[in-house]
Design an enzyme around this catalytic site. Structure first.
Site, PDB file in Angstrom:
ATOM      1  N   TRP A 144      12.264   2.620  -3.265  1.00  0.00           N
ATOM      2  CA  TRP A 144      12.135   4.453  -2.486  1.00  0.00           C
ATOM      3  C   TRP A 144      13.904   5.016  -3.321  1.00  0.00           C
ATOM      4  O   TRP A 144      13.465   6.078  -3.686  1.00  0.00           O
ATOM      5  CB  TRP A 144      12.365   3.739  -1.028  1.00  0.00           C
ATOM      6  N   ALA A 169       0.852  -1.209   0.040  1.00  0.00           N
ATOM      7  CA  ALA A 169       0.102   0.004   0.188  1.00  0.00           C
ATOM      8  C   ALA A 169       0.499   0.625  -0.012  1.00  0.00           C
ATOM      9  O   ALA A 169      -0.059   2.753   0.089  1.00  0.00           O
ATOM     10  CB  ALA A 169      -0.958   0.211   1.338  1.00  0.00           C
ATOM     11  N   ASP A 170       2.280   1.185   0.048  1.00  0.00           N
ATOM     12  CA  ASP A 170       2.862   2.754  -0.100  1.00  0.00           C
ATOM     13  C   ASP A 170       3.202   2.831  -1.169  1.00  0.00           C
ATOM     14  O   ASP A 170       3.403   2.967  -1.730  1.00  0.00           O
ATOM     15  CB  ASP A 170       4.561   1.791   0.335  1.00  0.00           C
ATOM     16  N   ILE A 171       2.586   4.745  -1.410  1.00  0.00           N
ATOM     17  CA  ILE A 171       2.609   5.206  -2.256  1.00  0.00           C
ATOM     18  C   ILE A 171       3.841   5.438  -2.813  1.00  0.00           C
ATOM     19  O   ILE A 171       3.677   5.259  -4.484  1.00  0.00           O
ATOM     20  CB  ILE A 171       1.962   6.652  -2.369  1.00  0.00           C
TER      21      ILE A 171
END
Length: 286
Positions: free
Chosen positions: A282, A240-242
């Protein structure tokens, strides 16, 4: 002062780049060093880690930890910087996957833990549903208002201090009322002994999930980030990490953010190092 050598690759300059995103971290890029606040047997100790080696032949000087806590400080620093983990094994795993380009670009980047597991969980709560810039601003306000400083280095406020705060105290820093309740509630759980971070270290990922998810304000994203950056668990992928969604969209040149089904398919070959896939994704957009 102590000199240590670790197995390469280990790119400490990229470590410092990522640590410098948080304004609370005392990073010196020119001196290739960072100050690390540690609570050892309830005593605040500030260790300075300075790189004197290369990515292929990593070597470090450790300062400020001589004395009764020298051994415990060395153990904690090794844990924080994940010095015992062979990154070459992980790098080779990803050479046969579609993440090869970003693993080559960010070669030797380790997962570095937050300096304190309790502080990590609080930070995860504070950062929920905020853009990164304001999340760091809010965390900095919180730490400087209620934490303490030693040798120019900030320590997160102790659970006993936070447990005594009111919602209004945190609202003055621009916390939402609900987020203030969550932070104070976790501090009270830690103060009462219901939440022991030393005990959490000995539990499995699933056991930690089952324990933390019962706390108000703690959802799956929070638990996953805590497992990765509080405890260094290697196989977490926060779907769910944008940021991860945006990184996958960029990497695979998708027209829209990937669906859960697409992310599950992408990540199959990254197991059992999903945490490193997350970190490098990231890194690819930072």
């Amino acid at each position: 002062m102590e000199k240590i050598q670790v197995e390469g690759p280990y790119n400490f300059d990229l470590v410092l780049d990522r640590l410098s995103i948080d304004p609370l971290n005392q990073v010196d890029h020119v001196g290739r060093s960072v100050k690390v606040p540690m609570l050892l047997n309830c005593t605040p100790v500030v260790g300075k880690v300075k790189a004197i080696g290369t990515t292929e032949a990593p070597e470090f000087l450790i300062e400020g930890t001589d004395g009764p806590f020298k051994e415990k400080a060395a153990e904690r620093l090794s844990e924080i910087f994940q010095w015992n983990l062979p990154l070459e094994t992980i790098h080779q795993h990803f050479q046969n996957t579609d993440l090869k380009p970003i693993f080559d670009k960010h070669y030797g980047t380790p997962i570095v833990l937050d300096f304190d597991p309790y502080g990590c969980l609080l930070k995860c709560i504070i950062h929920q549903q905020l853009n990164l810039s304001f999340a760091h601003t809010l965390t900095e306000r919180f730490v400087k208002a209620f934490g303490f400083e030693k040798e120019g280095t900030w320590f997160y406020p102790l659970p006993e201090r936070v447990a005594e705060l009111t919602v209004e105290d945190l609202r003055e820093l621009q916390f939402s009322g609900r987020k203030a309740e969550y932070v104070i509630g976790i501090a009270r759980e830690a103060t009462s002994g219901n939440l022991s971070f030393e005990q959490l270290k000995n539990l499995s990922d699933d056991e930690i999930y089952d324990k933390l998810i019962k706390l108000r304000g703690v959802g799956p994203w929070t638990v996953q980030n805590f497992l990765m950056f509080g405890l260094g668990r290697p196989n977490l992928f926060p779907f769910a990490d944008i940021g991860i969604q945006n990184a996958l969209k960029k990497l695979f040149q998708l027209e829209a953010k990937p669906t859960l089904h697409e992310m599950e398919n992408f990540s199959k070959s990254w197991n059992p190092y999903l945490s490193y896939a997350s970190l490098y994704l990231w890194r690819s957009i930072e």
